[in-house]
Design a protein around this motif. Structure first.
Motif, PDB file in Angstrom:
ATOM      1  N   ILE A  29     -16.965  -7.659  17.677  1.00 58.23           N
ATOM      2  CA  ILE A  29     -16.664  -8.879  18.466  1.00 58.23           C
ATOM      3  C   ILE A  29     -17.354 -10.021  17.882  1.00 58.23           C
ATOM      4  CG2 ILE A  29     -18.785  -8.434  20.019  1.00 58.23           C
ATOM      5  CD1 ILE A  29     -15.402  -9.437  21.272  1.00 58.23           C
ATOM      6  N   VAL A  34     -21.100 -11.641  34.052  1.00 61.44           N
ATOM      7  CA  VAL A  34     -21.225 -10.541  33.299  1.00 61.44           C
ATOM      8  C   VAL A  34     -22.561  -9.601  33.150  1.00 61.44           C
ATOM      9  CG1 VAL A  34     -21.103  -9.874  30.763  1.00 61.44           C
ATOM     10  CG2 VAL A  34     -19.420 -11.548  31.800  1.00 61.44           C
ATOM     11  N   LEU A  68     -21.083  -7.204  36.012  1.00 64.45           N
ATOM     12  CA  LEU A  68     -20.237  -6.345  35.141  1.00 64.45           C
ATOM     13  C   LEU A  68     -21.247  -5.249  34.263  1.00 64.45           C
ATOM     14  CD1 LEU A  68     -17.546  -5.644  34.162  1.00 64.45           C
ATOM     15  CD2 LEU A  68     -17.823  -7.307  32.372  1.00 64.45           C
ATOM     16  N   ILE A 103     -20.939  -1.068  27.971  1.00 66.21           N
ATOM     17  CA  ILE A 103     -20.260  -2.217  27.417  1.00 66.21           C
ATOM     18  C   ILE A 103     -21.437  -3.347  26.860  1.00 66.21           C
ATOM     19  CG2 ILE A 103     -17.993  -2.180  28.530  1.00 66.21           C
ATOM     20  CD1 ILE A 103     -18.971  -4.563  30.149  1.00 66.21           C
ATOM     21  N   LEU A 123     -20.844  -5.339  24.007  1.00 67.33           N
ATOM     22  CA  LEU A 123     -19.785  -6.443  24.193  1.00 67.33           C
ATOM     23  C   LEU A 123     -20.065  -7.575  25.228  1.00 67.33           C
ATOM     24  CD1 LEU A 123     -16.785  -3.686  24.370  1.00 67.33           C
ATOM     25  CD2 LEU A 123     -17.610  -4.798  22.305  1.00 67.33           C
ATOM     26  N   THR A 124     -20.968  -7.584  25.727  1.00 68.47           N
ATOM     27  CA  THR A 124     -21.155  -8.576  27.087  1.00 68.47           C
ATOM     28  C   THR A 124     -21.196 -10.308  26.563  1.00 68.47           C
ATOM     29  OG1 THR A 124     -23.664  -8.528  26.524  1.00 68.47           O
ATOM     30  CG2 THR A 124     -22.700  -7.111  28.418  1.00 68.47           C
ATOM     31  N   THR A 125     -21.643 -10.126  25.226  1.00 67.18           N
ATOM     32  CA  THR A 125     -21.723 -11.776  24.813  1.00 67.18           C
ATOM     33  C   THR A 125     -20.216 -12.056  24.521  1.00 67.18           C
ATOM     34  OG1 THR A 125     -23.794 -11.364  23.598  1.00 67.18           O
ATOM     35  CG2 THR A 125     -22.458 -13.229  23.126  1.00 67.18           C
ATOM     36  N   GLY A 126     -19.471 -11.317  23.735  1.00 65.17           N
ATOM     37  CA  GLY A 126     -17.968 -11.395  23.625  1.00 65.17           C
ATOM     38  C   GLY A 126     -17.164 -11.743  24.855  1.00 65.17           C
ATOM     39  N   ILE A 127     -17.584 -11.013  25.742  1.00 60.14           N
ATOM     40  CA  ILE A 127     -17.052 -11.034  27.178  1.00 60.14           C
ATOM     41  C   ILE A 127     -17.056 -12.257  27.928  1.00 60.14           C
ATOM     42  CG2 ILE A 127     -16.704  -9.839  29.509  1.00 60.14           C
ATOM     43  CD1 ILE A 127     -16.965  -7.262  28.147  1.00 60.14           C
ATOM     44  N   ALA A 128     -18.310 -12.831  27.798  1.00 58.17           N
ATOM     45  CA  ALA A 128     -18.865 -14.206  28.276  1.00 58.17           C
ATOM     46  C   ALA A 128     -18.124 -15.218  27.768  1.00 58.17           C
ATOM     47  CB  ALA A 128     -20.437 -13.975  28.484  1.00 58.17           C
ATOM     48  N   ILE A 159     -15.340 -15.267  25.742  1.00 59.86           N
ATOM     49  CA  ILE A 159     -13.784 -15.043  25.878  1.00 59.86           C
ATOM     50  C   ILE A 159     -13.635 -15.820  27.355  1.00 59.86           C
ATOM     51  CG2 ILE A 159     -11.696 -13.762  25.918  1.00 59.86           C
ATOM     52  CD1 ILE A 159     -13.225 -12.253  23.682  1.00 59.86           C
ATOM     53  N   ALA A 160     -14.286 -15.202  28.490  1.00 57.31           N
ATOM     54  CA  ALA A 160     -14.028 -15.383  29.624  1.00 57.31           C
ATOM     55  C   ALA A 160     -14.313 -16.837  29.959  1.00 57.31           C
ATOM     56  CB  ALA A 160     -14.751 -14.492  30.668  1.00 57.31           C
TER      57      ALA A 160
END
Length: 246
Positions: free
Chosen positions: A75, A204, A208, A215, A218-223, A225-226
């Motif tokens: 990610i 997140v 989340l 996850i 993946l939290t950095t990528g999710i934050a 991208i969101a």
């Protein structure tokens, strides 16, 4: 008089555009070449160990190791270029990914330089400020490594109390990251995007992640991208239309 002045200004602008275009071509050409050279050099050691030392490493083991690394860092391969490019620009991106320590050293240097001369990220002036700042940061880094590691080395570490070293390990990186975030907010000056980014990070981290601890990587990528998605949906369409019309 006015006609000659206008012609002179037009010629100067055209010359500047040609110089900027040449700068882009040169940095892209040498940037790609140096990145490929760096990739080849970094791969030379592992390839030598695999093919010439008799370690008996199978292809299955290599792909398993790659999958393990990719599960954690894949990610970041997407998030970092997307996050850094609007601030650094193309030329500085080549420098940054060749040098390393982007978030803790090069990005703060670029942001401080841009803020100091009043240059907005994403503009030509901002790109040149980032290039110059990264050159300065790399030079200072090499000089400090030469003095404090190459010359003084372990002697300096042995003189520092262990308690101070423990404090440094715990707090220096979070303080640097906090400074980068504050500098980014002050430089970009977009309250709406800042509020969206903070809201996404809080959601997140505190909503989340407790619901799905698996996850965590993946939290950095999710934050990120969101934040990009919500910022795009909540953008000021009138301002964007007016800017495109100019």
């Amino acid at each position: 008089m006015s006609v000659s002045t206008s012609v002179s200004a037009t010629g100067t602008a055209a010359g500047s555009e040609q110089q900027l275009a040449e700068f882009d071509r040169t940095t892209s050409r040498w940037g790609r070449a140096t990145m490929l050279a760096g990739l080849a050099i970094s791969m030379a050691g592992p390839l030598y160990l695999i093919f010439f030392t008799g370690l008996d490493i199978s292809a299955g083991q290599l792909w398993t190791a790659f999958a393990a690394v990719a599960a954690v860092f894949a990610i970041i391969w997407i998030v970092e270029p997307v996050t850094y490019f609007p601030i650094l620009g193309p030329a500085a991106m080549y420098q940054a990914f060749m040098i390393g320590n982007i978030s803790s050293k090069l990005l703060p240097s670029a942001l401080v330089a841009q803020n100091r001369i009043g240059a907005q990220p994403g503009t030509r002036r901002g790109d040149f400020a980032a290039v110059a700042a990264i050159c300065g940061a790399a030079a200072i880094h090499l000089l400090s490594l030469t003095v404090f590691v190459g010359i003084l080395g372990t002697w300096l570490i042995s003189m520092i109390p262990p308690q101070i070293i423990d404090v440094a390990r715990l707090y220096i990186l979070p303080s640097v990251m906090g400074a980068v975030i504050v500098q980014s907010i002050l430089t970009i000056k977009q309250p709406r995007i800042t509020l969206i980014a903070v809201a996404m990070a809080v959601l997140v981290q505190f909503v989340l992640l407790p619901l799905a601890p698996g996850i965590a990587f993946l939290t950095t990528g999710i934050a990120v991208i969101a934040t990009i998605a919500v910022s795009w949906l909540a953008r000021d369409r009138k301002a964007a239309t007016a800017a495109a019309a100019k």
